[in-house]
Design an enzyme around this catalytic site. Structure first.
Site, short mmCIF file in Angstrom:
data_model
loop_
_atom_site.label_atom_id
_atom_site.label_comp_id
_atom_site.label_asym_id
_atom_site.label_seq_id
_atom_site.Cartn_x
_atom_site.Cartn_y
_atom_site.Cartn_z
CD GLU A 102 4.24 14.66 0.59
OE1 GLU A 102 4.68 14.99 -0.49
OE2 GLU A 102 4.51 13.53 1.11
CG ASP A 106 -3.63 8.43 -3.50
OD1 ASP A 106 -4.82 8.62 -3.69
OD2 ASP A 106 -2.91 7.36 -3.99
P1 5GP Z 1 -0.57 8.56 0.22
O1 5GP Z 1 0.44 7.79 1.28
O2 5GP Z 1 -1.20 9.52 0.66
O3 5GP Z 1 -1.45 7.18 -0.30
O4 5GP Z 1 0.38 8.63 -1.40
C1 5GP Z 1 1.32 9.57 -1.36
C2 5GP Z 1 2.33 9.45 -2.28
O5 5GP Z 1 1.90 8.51 -3.24
C3 5GP Z 1 2.66 10.56 -2.83
O6 5GP Z 1 3.66 11.23 -2.32
C4 5GP Z 1 3.09 10.19 -4.27
O7 5GP Z 1 4.48 9.97 -4.13
C5 5GP Z 1 2.20 9.08 -4.72
N1 5GP Z 1 1.13 9.17 -5.35
C6 5GP Z 1 -0.12 9.23 -5.15
N2 5GP Z 1 -0.91 9.67 -6.18
C7 5GP Z 1 -0.03 9.90 -7.30
C8 5GP Z 1 -0.35 10.09 -8.54
O8 5GP Z 1 -1.49 10.29 -9.12
N3 5GP Z 1 0.92 10.25 -9.28
C9 5GP Z 1 1.81 10.05 -8.90
N4 5GP Z 1 2.90 10.55 -9.71
N5 5GP Z 1 2.32 9.97 -7.51
C10 5GP Z 1 1.33 9.62 -6.74
MG MG Z 2 5.15 12.98 -2.00
#
Ligand code: 5GP
Ligand code: MG
Length: 179
Positions: A102, A106
């Site tokens: 991955e 986040d």
């Molecule tokens: P989660 O499901 O863990 O909250 O988020 C994961 C997804 O959020 C990542 O695969 C990515 O697409 C997006 N994401 C989270 N933080 C960032 C960031 O700081 N920058 C970007 N470009 N995408 C992020």
């Molecule tokens: Mg991703």
């Protein structure tokens, strides 16, 4: 300080390519040691992980397979809201060592859904590597085996990660200004 402008936002240089590549060297060395003889299948999650996957796989020297999937979002029922499902996995993972590759974890929501779905296909074990982790944002109890770099919760772009579709091609990682 080096900055870039993408659409309406300004970003400051945060992690150089050299720093990122050193961190990837470390993950690859651990994978080469831990997974020797396990014939792993690496499952890279598009689009964001394409650059990490490329740099990582160049450094993985054990026999392995590399595959690519997407997590596609679709609207569930009104009560469940947005659902994400793995799309494009062609390999049979039953009994195999699987490594998810991955770009960033986040809240951990996306990874928790991936893990839930892959477990149903009965792999021997599922390991996770992510280029970036935002530990302060993590809300789901997931096992992250190989984290290249931990970062604060600010929004970042570059090295595969986008802002509104742009910035994925930047070789360094930039952090949004004034956050
Ligand atoms: P989660 O499901 O863990 O909250 O988020 C994961 C997804 O959020 C990542 O695969 C990515 O697409 C997006 N994401 C989270 N933080 C960032 C960031 O700081 N920058 C970007 N470009 N995408 C992020
Ligand atoms: Mg991703």
């Amino acid at each position: 300080m080096k900055t870039v402008t993408i659409k309406d936002k300004e970003f400051d240089l945060f992690l150089t390519e050299e720093v990122i590549e050193k961190a990837i060297d470390n993950v690859a060395a651990r994978l080469n040691k831990d997974l020797a003889g396990k014939d792993p299948l690496f499952i890279c999650v598009l689009n964001g992980s394409f650059m990490y996957a490329s740099e990582l796989m160049k450094r993985v020297s054990i026999p392995c397979e590399v595959s690519f999937v997407k997590m596609s979002s679709y609207k569930g029922t009104s009560s469940t809201g947005k659902i994400k499902e793995i799309y494009g996995l062609e390999e049979d993972i039953k009994g195999r060592t699987v490594v998810i590759v991955e770009d960033i974890v986040d809240t951990g929501y996306t990874m928790s859904l991936m893990l839930e779905q892959l477990v149903c296909d009965e792999p021997e074990e599922i390991l996770v590597t992510t280029l970036l982790l935002k530990p302060d944002a993590l809300k789901h109890d997931i096992k992250l085996d190989y984290v290249a770099l931990e970062i604060p919760s600010d929004f970042i772009v570059g090295f595969g990660l986008d802002y509104d579709g742009y910035g994925r091609n930047l070789p360094d990682i930039y952090k949004i200004k004034n956050s």
